[in-house]
Each structure stands twice: as C-alpha cells, then as structure tokens.
Design a protein around this motif. Structure first.
Motif, short mmCIF file in Angstrom:
data_model
loop_
_atom_site.label_atom_id
_atom_site.label_comp_id
_atom_site.label_asym_id
_atom_site.label_seq_id
_atom_site.Cartn_x
_atom_site.Cartn_y
_atom_site.Cartn_z
N MET A 109 0.95 -0.84 -0.47
CA MET A 109 -0.24 -0.26 0.17
C MET A 109 1.27 0.86 0.19
SD MET A 109 -2.38 0.99 3.11
CE MET A 109 -2.91 -0.66 3.72
N SER A 110 0.80 1.92 -0.25
CA SER A 110 1.64 3.31 -0.90
C SER A 110 1.08 4.30 0.75
CB SER A 110 0.91 4.44 -2.34
OG SER A 110 -0.24 4.84 -2.00
N GLN A 111 2.22 5.48 0.54
CA GLN A 111 1.69 5.93 1.99
C GLN A 111 0.60 6.93 1.70
OE1 GLN A 111 5.20 7.92 2.80
NE2 GLN A 111 4.40 9.60 2.97
N ALA A 112 -0.20 6.84 0.55
CA ALA A 112 -0.83 7.89 0.00
C ALA A 112 -2.25 7.28 0.35
CB ALA A 112 -0.92 8.66 -1.73
N GLU A 113 -2.13 6.09 0.12
CA GLU A 113 -3.15 4.92 0.15
C GLU A 113 -3.36 4.84 2.09
OE1 GLU A 113 -6.32 2.88 0.23
OE2 GLU A 113 -5.37 4.19 -1.31
N PHE A 114 -2.64 4.52 2.46
CA PHE A 114 -2.34 4.53 3.64
C PHE A 114 -2.66 5.62 4.42
CE2 PHE A 114 -0.47 4.75 7.87
CZ PHE A 114 -0.69 3.84 8.07
N ALA A 115 -2.40 6.71 4.39
CA ALA A 115 -3.20 8.26 4.67
C ALA A 115 -5.04 8.06 4.16
CB ALA A 115 -2.16 9.42 3.97
N ARG A 116 -5.27 7.75 3.18
CA ARG A 116 -6.69 8.06 2.97
C ARG A 116 -7.54 6.59 3.57
NH1 ARG A 116 -10.34 5.71 0.42
NH2 ARG A 116 -9.13 4.11 -0.26
N ARG A 117 -7.06 6.32 3.78
CA ARG A 117 -7.70 4.93 4.77
C ARG A 117 -7.78 5.11 6.63
NH1 ARG A 117 -5.86 -1.46 2.60
NH2 ARG A 117 -7.60 -1.53 4.19
N ILE A 118 -6.76 6.20 6.60
CA ILE A 118 -6.98 6.53 8.18
C ILE A 118 -7.02 7.57 8.40
CG2 ILE A 118 -5.48 4.32 9.49
CD1 ILE A 118 -3.34 6.75 9.60
N ASP A 119 -7.81 8.59 7.31
CA ASP A 119 -8.57 9.26 6.91
C ASP A 119 -7.43 11.14 8.14
OD1 ASP A 119 -10.44 11.81 6.84
OD2 ASP A 119 -11.08 11.68 8.43
N VAL A 120 -6.22 10.53 7.25
CA VAL A 120 -5.09 11.70 7.61
C VAL A 120 -4.88 12.45 6.23
CG1 VAL A 120 -5.15 11.40 10.11
CG2 VAL A 120 -3.18 10.84 8.34
N SER A 121 -3.85 13.25 6.50
CA SER A 121 -3.60 13.98 5.64
C SER A 121 -2.13 13.51 4.59
CB SER A 121 -2.44 15.77 5.46
OG SER A 121 -1.17 15.82 6.76
N GLU A 122 -1.15 13.41 3.94
CA GLU A 122 -0.15 12.24 3.86
C GLU A 122 0.94 13.22 4.15
OE1 GLU A 122 1.15 11.22 -0.39
OE2 GLU A 122 -1.35 11.71 -1.59
N GLN B 31 5.49 12.74 8.07
CA GLN B 31 6.13 13.06 9.82
C GLN B 31 6.16 11.87 10.93
OE1 GLN B 31 7.14 16.22 10.83
NE2 GLN B 31 6.42 16.87 8.40
N ILE B 32 4.98 11.36 10.47
CA ILE B 32 5.21 9.50 11.49
C ILE B 32 6.29 8.77 11.27
CG2 ILE B 32 3.88 8.19 12.36
CD1 ILE B 32 0.93 9.81 12.02
N ILE B 33 6.57 8.60 10.24
CA ILE B 33 7.31 8.07 9.41
C ILE B 33 8.72 8.48 10.14
CG2 ILE B 33 8.22 6.94 7.23
CD1 ILE B 33 5.62 7.33 6.03
N LYS B 34 8.85 9.93 9.66
CA LYS B 34 10.47 10.55 9.81
C LYS B 34 10.04 10.44 11.38
CE LYS B 34 10.33 12.81 6.46
NZ LYS B 34 10.57 14.82 5.11
N GLY B 35 9.10 9.89 12.63
CA GLY B 35 9.46 10.24 13.87
C GLY B 35 8.97 11.55 14.97
N LYS B 36 8.97 12.22 13.72
CA LYS B 36 8.76 13.75 14.30
C LYS B 36 6.94 13.94 14.96
CE LYS B 36 11.23 15.80 10.76
NZ LYS B 36 11.87 16.87 10.22
N THR B 37 6.36 13.52 14.74
CA THR B 37 5.04 13.22 15.40
C THR B 37 5.37 12.25 15.77
OG1 THR B 37 3.01 14.11 15.48
CG2 THR B 37 3.50 13.16 13.65
N THR B 38 3.36 12.00 16.14
CA THR B 38 3.12 10.76 16.99
C THR B 38 1.51 10.36 16.72
OG1 THR B 38 3.00 11.07 19.23
CG2 THR B 38 4.79 9.66 18.58
N PHE B 39 1.25 9.48 16.49
CA PHE B 39 0.04 9.26 16.40
C PHE B 39 -0.92 8.99 17.35
CE2 PHE B 39 0.96 5.37 13.14
CZ PHE B 39 -0.31 6.06 11.99
#
Length: 58
Positions: A1-14, A19-27
């Motif tokens: 699944m792409s990052q864009a698809e993942f973002a869409r499926r959890i209803d957040v922006s790409e 930022q989550i992947i980079k460790g700059k923020t958390t869920f």
C-alpha cells in the motif's frame, strides 16, 4: 500500500503520515488503533517502547 493510500484509509494527510514515519510526531491513540486495523497488526507494533526507571530513559 502506498503512503497516500494509507493516509486516505486512516483519514489523515500524506504530510502527517510522513511526519510519523520520520519520527517527528506520533499518532493519537484513536488514529494508532485505526492504523493498526488497516495494517492488520497490533497497536503495540506501531511504537518503539523506551524503558524508563524513575523518569530516566535506560
């Protein structure tokens, strides 16, 4: 699944996912649960647990 698809499926922006992947923020807990459901994993799998003793990281 792409990052864009993942973002869409959890209803957040790409950028938020980036930022989550980079460790700059958390869920938030709710988004982490939703992400775990989408990824078919446990919520604990989405975090790196850092042990602490009396407030100090080991």
């Amino acid at each position: 699944m792409s990052q864009a698809e993942f973002a869409r499926r959890i209803d957040v922006s790409e950028p938020y996912v980036s930022q989550i992947i980079k460790g700059k923020t958390t869920f938030s807990l709710l988004k982490a649960k939703h992400a775990a459901d989408v990824l078919n994993c446990n919520i604990e799998d989405l975090y790196v647990w850092i042990p602490e003793i009396k407030g100090k990281r080991l």
